[in-house]
Design a protein around this motif. Structure first.
Motif, short mmCIF file in Angstrom:
data_model
loop_
_atom_site.label_atom_id
_atom_site.label_comp_id
_atom_site.label_asym_id
_atom_site.label_seq_id
_atom_site.Cartn_x
_atom_site.Cartn_y
_atom_site.Cartn_z
N GLY A 189 -122.22 106.66 -5.35
CA GLY A 189 -121.35 107.66 -5.96
C GLY A 189 -120.45 108.37 -4.98
N HIS A 190 -120.52 108.03 -3.71
CA HIS A 190 -119.71 108.68 -2.67
C HIS A 190 -118.58 107.77 -2.21
CE1 HIS A 190 -122.58 112.06 -1.21
NE2 HIS A 190 -122.77 111.81 -2.48
N LEU A 191 -117.72 108.33 -1.38
CA LEU A 191 -116.67 107.59 -0.68
C LEU A 191 -116.87 107.76 0.82
CD1 LEU A 191 -113.53 108.64 -2.78
CD2 LEU A 191 -114.67 106.42 -2.84
N ALA A 373 -121.78 115.96 1.56
CA ALA A 373 -121.11 115.29 2.67
C ALA A 373 -122.03 115.23 3.87
CB ALA A 373 -119.82 116.04 3.04
N ARG A 374 -122.01 114.11 4.55
CA ARG A 374 -122.83 113.98 5.77
C ARG A 374 -122.19 112.97 6.71
NH1 ARG A 374 -126.59 109.74 6.16
NH2 ARG A 374 -126.56 108.28 4.43
N LEU A 384 -117.22 109.17 10.91
CA LEU A 384 -117.27 108.54 9.59
C LEU A 384 -118.27 109.31 8.73
CD1 LEU A 384 -116.21 106.04 7.98
CD2 LEU A 384 -118.30 104.85 8.72
N PHE A 385 -117.82 109.78 7.56
CA PHE A 385 -118.63 110.62 6.68
C PHE A 385 -118.79 109.96 5.31
CE2 PHE A 385 -116.74 113.31 9.81
CZ PHE A 385 -117.65 114.34 10.06
N SER A 386 -119.93 110.21 4.68
CA SER A 386 -120.14 109.85 3.28
C SER A 386 -119.93 111.13 2.47
CB SER A 386 -121.56 109.31 3.08
OG SER A 386 -121.78 108.98 1.72
N VAL A 387 -118.93 111.13 1.58
CA VAL A 387 -118.50 112.36 0.91
C VAL A 387 -118.43 112.13 -0.60
CG1 VAL A 387 -116.71 114.13 0.77
CG2 VAL A 387 -117.13 112.97 2.94
N HIS A 388 -118.93 113.10 -1.37
CA HIS A 388 -118.81 113.02 -2.83
C HIS A 388 -117.37 113.32 -3.23
CE1 HIS A 388 -119.46 113.85 -7.11
NE2 HIS A 388 -120.56 113.12 -6.97
N PRO A 389 -116.79 112.54 -4.17
CA PRO A 389 -115.39 112.74 -4.55
C PRO A 389 -115.06 114.16 -5.02
CG PRO A 389 -116.21 110.67 -5.44
CD PRO A 389 -117.39 111.38 -4.86
N SER A 390 -116.04 114.87 -5.57
CA SER A 390 -115.75 116.21 -6.09
C SER A 390 -115.44 117.23 -4.98
CB SER A 390 -116.95 116.71 -6.91
OG SER A 390 -118.11 116.85 -6.09
#
Length: 449
Positions: A189-191, A373-374, A384-390
């Protein structure tokens, strides 16, 4: 041969396409070397352009295990390969029969050598990128240690003191080739969101060399380093190089990187297929464009001879052995000495930015920051981060503010930055690590993810 290549390019299996592409690459290389008339040169350039545009896509289709991705790139790559092959007709129709026989023999020999090299590289990639990475792979776990999902995570092991210059070092993850990156995904569910310092090592090189005018053009005016250097080297306007003579930028880039990383005349000559005399003359002209580089290297070598260490602006100290101190002027030692402050300052600037970004994210989202986000990886001068679109717009704002804030250990009052240099960054977003697109396309709505 051309008819056979076109037939192979229509074969659906990806290996057939890769074989045809490899043969086409050899064919086009021969065209470029033999072209004499303007028509032949135009045909060779058209073939090379079409070939290069999709060679990476063909490699991706070969390397990835995801059939869906392979199917997508195959359609595009096959069409472009057909265009490249058709453009060879104009060339061959003007070639003499004697040349065609000589070229056919050369082409077949080149193809055999290329095939062997590609096969060796494929075996090496399988060994390093698949087998060796298994020891870092763990399935997603919940707080009780149970498998929470089938996704496999690669847990990197960063080493704070893994390099002499203070750069972070990883095993394997710093060496992931582009065609393997699509296998790396964000959390469900992340980008993936990435910031990357633009040419930071080259900018730091100008800083330590006290080349304020060139550094100001890059940071304040937004000039690309390689385009700017090519314009000065070939005595042409910057916009001309940028728009019409990208070939000159490509020609000067290996010289700049060779100067940065201490590549010798002999190895540069081999890479560029030039004589050592020609490369020596190029380096001499290059040093006249950026005279501060030679002065900086002499100062650093002298410092090591006197003190035995290099002390960087961020406080990192690198000691050299007694032998390195005694023979600091030797080519290999002088290269290490020259590059220490450059790599160290760039690497530590990136690390300090990542620390501040993580603190800002925790302050913004509290204990639930990991679900928003992390940071998942840092490679060279990027994060490089994994981030929720919201929350991706908020995260992008926080990262931009922090990453481009003044580097207080690198003051530059002559550029109007007395509190520290502000290094420019690039932002990218994507569904996997191998398909990252510019942030501007995402926020403008032109990018569909």
């Amino acid at each position: 041969i051309l008819g056979g290549l076109r037939a192979v390019a229509k074969i659906l299996p990806i290996p057939g396409l890769s074989i045809a592409a490899t043969m086409a690459g050899s064919l086009i290389g021969g065209m470029e070397k033999a072209a004499e008339t303007p028509e032949q040169k135009t045909a060779a350039l058209a073939a090379r352009t079409a070939y290069e545009q999709n060679r990476s896509k063909i490699d991706l289709a070969m390397e990835t295990q995801y059939a869906e991705t392979a199917a997508k790139v195959h359609a595009s790559a096959a069409g472009t390969l057909q265009t490249a092959l058709k453009s060879t007709d104009k060339f061959v129709s003007r070639a003499s029969p004697a040349y065609l026989w000589a070229f056919t023999l050369t082409f077949l020999l080149n193809y055999a050598g290329t095939t062997i090299v590609n096969w060796t590289l494929a075996l090496k990639r399988q060994s390093t990128m698949v087998k060796d990475m298994r020891k870092f792979a763990k399935r997603g776990m919940d707080k009780d240690g149970n498998i929470a999902e089938p996704k496999i995570y690669i847990h990197a092991e960063p080493k704070i003191t893994g390099t002499e210059t203070g750069r972070l070092s990883y095993e394997l993850l710093h060496q992931v080739p582009p065609h393997c990156k699509p296998a790396f995904l964000p959390d469900p569910g992340h980008l993936l969101f990435q910031f990357d310092y633009k040419q930071i090592e080259l900018l730091v090189m100008l800083y330590v060399a006290r080349e304020w005018e060139l550094l100001g053009r890059c940071i304040n005016d937004g000039f690309d380093f390689h385009t700017m250097t090519a314009a000065d080297f070939y005595n042409k306007p910057y916009e001309t190089i940028k728009k019409d003579r990208r070939d000159l930028r490509a020609a000067i880039k290996p010289i700049s990187l060779g100067r940065l990383y201490g590549k010798g005349v002999r190895s540069t000559a081999l890479d560029m297929e030039m004589t050592q005399k020609e490369v020596t003359e190029i380096y001499e002209r290059y040093n006249k464009i950026i005279p501060g580089l030679s002065r900086f290297q002499s100062e650093e070598v002298d410092r090591v001879e006197r003190k035995g260490y290099i002390h960087t602006e961020f406080g990192w100290r690198r000691w050299f052995t007694n032998e390195e101190q005694k023979y600091a002027n030797r080519s290999s030692n002088a290269t290490e000495i020259f590059n220490t402050r450059i790599q160290s300052n760039a690497g530590i600037r990136t690390r300090l930015a990542l620390v501040e970004i993580w603190r800002a994210l925790k302050a913004e989202y509290g204990e639930g920051v990991g679900s928003k986000a992390r940071l998942v990886l840092t490679v060279h001068d990027s994060g490089l981060f994994s981030v929720h679109p919201s929350v991706i717009r908020t995260v992008a704002r926080l990262i931009t503010e922090i990453a481009t804030s003044p580097a207080i250990s690198l003051p530059a009052p002559k550029l109007g930055m007395a509190t520290g240099l502000r290094f420019p960054i690039d932002l990218e977003v994507g569904e996997n690590w191998g398909d990252m697109k510019p942030w501007e396309e995402y926020i403008s709505g032109d990018l569909s993810l």
